[in-house]
Design a protein around this motif. Structure first.
Motif, mmCIF file in Angstrom:
data_model
loop_
_atom_site.group_PDB
_atom_site.id
_atom_site.type_symbol
_atom_site.label_atom_id
_atom_site.label_comp_id
_atom_site.label_asym_id
_atom_site.label_seq_id
_atom_site.Cartn_x
_atom_site.Cartn_y
_atom_site.Cartn_z
ATOM 1 N N TRP A 195 38.116 38.615 39.585
ATOM 2 C CA TRP A 195 39.233 39.556 39.406
ATOM 3 C C TRP A 195 38.762 41.009 39.430
ATOM 4 O O TRP A 195 39.502 41.902 39.813
ATOM 5 C CB TRP A 195 39.976 39.267 38.106
ATOM 6 C CG TRP A 195 40.878 38.060 38.196
ATOM 7 C CD1 TRP A 195 41.357 37.481 39.321
ATOM 8 C CD2 TRP A 195 41.403 37.291 37.112
ATOM 9 N NE1 TRP A 195 42.138 36.394 39.006
ATOM 10 C CE2 TRP A 195 42.194 36.263 37.664
ATOM 11 C CE3 TRP A 195 41.272 37.378 35.736
ATOM 12 C CZ2 TRP A 195 42.859 35.335 36.880
ATOM 13 C CZ3 TRP A 195 41.938 36.445 34.957
ATOM 14 C CH2 TRP A 195 42.730 35.432 35.521
ATOM 15 N N ASN A 196 37.522 41.257 38.996
ATOM 16 C CA ASN A 196 36.966 42.624 38.986
ATOM 17 C C ASN A 196 36.216 42.950 40.280
ATOM 18 O O ASN A 196 35.492 43.939 40.342
ATOM 19 C CB ASN A 196 36.028 42.800 37.788
ATOM 20 C CG ASN A 196 36.764 42.713 36.468
ATOM 21 O OD1 ASN A 196 37.919 43.093 36.366
ATOM 22 N ND2 ASN A 196 36.099 42.191 35.457
ATOM 23 N N ASP A 197 36.383 42.106 41.306
ATOM 24 C CA ASP A 197 35.735 42.286 42.606
ATOM 25 C C ASP A 197 34.213 42.324 42.524
ATOM 26 O O ASP A 197 33.556 43.001 43.314
ATOM 27 C CB ASP A 197 36.263 43.556 43.302
ATOM 28 C CG ASP A 197 37.730 43.434 43.679
ATOM 29 O OD1 ASP A 197 38.143 42.327 44.069
ATOM 30 O OD2 ASP A 197 38.456 44.439 43.585
ATOM 31 N N GLU A 198 33.646 41.602 41.567
ATOM 32 C CA GLU A 198 32.193 41.515 41.435
ATOM 33 C C GLU A 198 31.660 40.258 42.124
ATOM 34 O O GLU A 198 30.484 40.193 42.467
ATOM 35 C CB GLU A 198 31.791 41.499 39.956
ATOM 36 C CG GLU A 198 32.179 42.780 39.229
ATOM 37 C CD GLU A 198 32.173 42.623 37.718
ATOM 38 O OE1 GLU A 198 31.850 41.530 37.213
ATOM 39 O OE2 GLU A 198 32.514 43.604 37.033
ATOM 40 N N ILE A 199 32.529 39.259 42.312
ATOM 41 C CA ILE A 199 32.156 37.989 42.943
ATOM 42 C C ILE A 199 33.127 37.745 44.097
ATOM 43 O O ILE A 199 34.339 37.832 43.906
ATOM 44 C CB ILE A 199 32.254 36.815 41.937
ATOM 45 C CG1 ILE A 199 31.323 37.027 40.750
ATOM 46 C CG2 ILE A 199 31.964 35.491 42.607
ATOM 47 C CD1 ILE A 199 31.486 35.988 39.649
ATOM 48 N N ILE B 186 34.965 30.085 44.197
ATOM 49 C CA ILE B 186 35.444 28.724 44.458
ATOM 50 C C ILE B 186 34.293 27.727 44.355
ATOM 51 O O ILE B 186 34.415 26.684 43.704
ATOM 52 C CB ILE B 186 36.125 28.654 45.844
ATOM 53 C CG1 ILE B 186 37.434 29.452 45.818
ATOM 54 C CG2 ILE B 186 36.380 27.211 46.256
ATOM 55 C CD1 ILE B 186 38.057 29.677 47.181
ATOM 56 N N GLU B 187 33.161 28.040 44.973
ATOM 57 C CA GLU B 187 32.007 27.137 44.935
ATOM 58 C C GLU B 187 31.511 26.924 43.508
ATOM 59 O O GLU B 187 31.193 25.801 43.114
ATOM 60 C CB GLU B 187 30.876 27.694 45.800
ATOM 61 C CG GLU B 187 31.161 27.632 47.283
ATOM 62 C CD GLU B 187 30.126 28.360 48.123
ATOM 63 O OE1 GLU B 187 29.128 28.860 47.554
ATOM 64 O OE2 GLU B 187 30.326 28.429 49.347
ATOM 65 N N GLN C 48 33.612 34.129 32.727
ATOM 66 C CA GLN C 48 32.742 35.050 33.455
ATOM 67 C C GLN C 48 32.984 34.978 34.960
ATOM 68 O O GLN C 48 33.070 36.005 35.628
ATOM 69 C CB GLN C 48 31.269 34.739 33.160
ATOM 70 C CG GLN C 48 30.841 35.090 31.769
ATOM 71 C CD GLN C 48 29.429 34.575 31.448
ATOM 72 O OE1 GLN C 48 28.797 33.906 32.255
ATOM 73 N NE2 GLN C 48 28.963 34.883 30.247
ATOM 74 N N ILE C 49 33.101 33.767 35.484
ATOM 75 C CA ILE C 49 33.289 33.593 36.929
ATOM 76 C C ILE C 49 34.626 34.184 37.368
ATOM 77 O O ILE C 49 34.686 34.979 38.319
ATOM 78 C CB ILE C 49 33.203 32.098 37.314
ATOM 79 C CG1 ILE C 49 31.787 31.566 37.096
ATOM 80 C CG2 ILE C 49 33.643 31.891 38.765
ATOM 81 C CD1 ILE C 49 31.666 30.055 37.203
#
Length: 72
Positions: A21-25, A31-32, A15-16
């Protein structure tokens, strides 16, 4: 972020990284989160200096390459 099973950890990793990769995060948040996840669940992620078999099967090579670069 303590998890009971390796499958739960694999789901969260997916999920992270997929979110990144989908520019949601944002990269910094990804990284955190990965570092926090690793810090709290190290024994369920790494065995004998390698990722556990379940993580390899569930996450795949590309995601684990990202995780490896972040935790080293």
């Amino acid at each position: 972020m303590f998890y009971k099973t390796q499958r739960e950890i694999a789901e969260v990793i997916n999920q992270i990284i997929d979110g990144y990769w989908n520019d949601e995060i944002p990269e910094k948040a990804m990284i955190e989160k990965i570092k926090l996840l690793y810090g709290n669940n190290e024994s369920k992620i790494i065995k004998d200096d390698d990722f556990t078999t379940i993580l390899k099967q569930q996450c795949g090579k590309r995601r684990l390459e990202v995780v490896e670069k972040l935790i080293k």
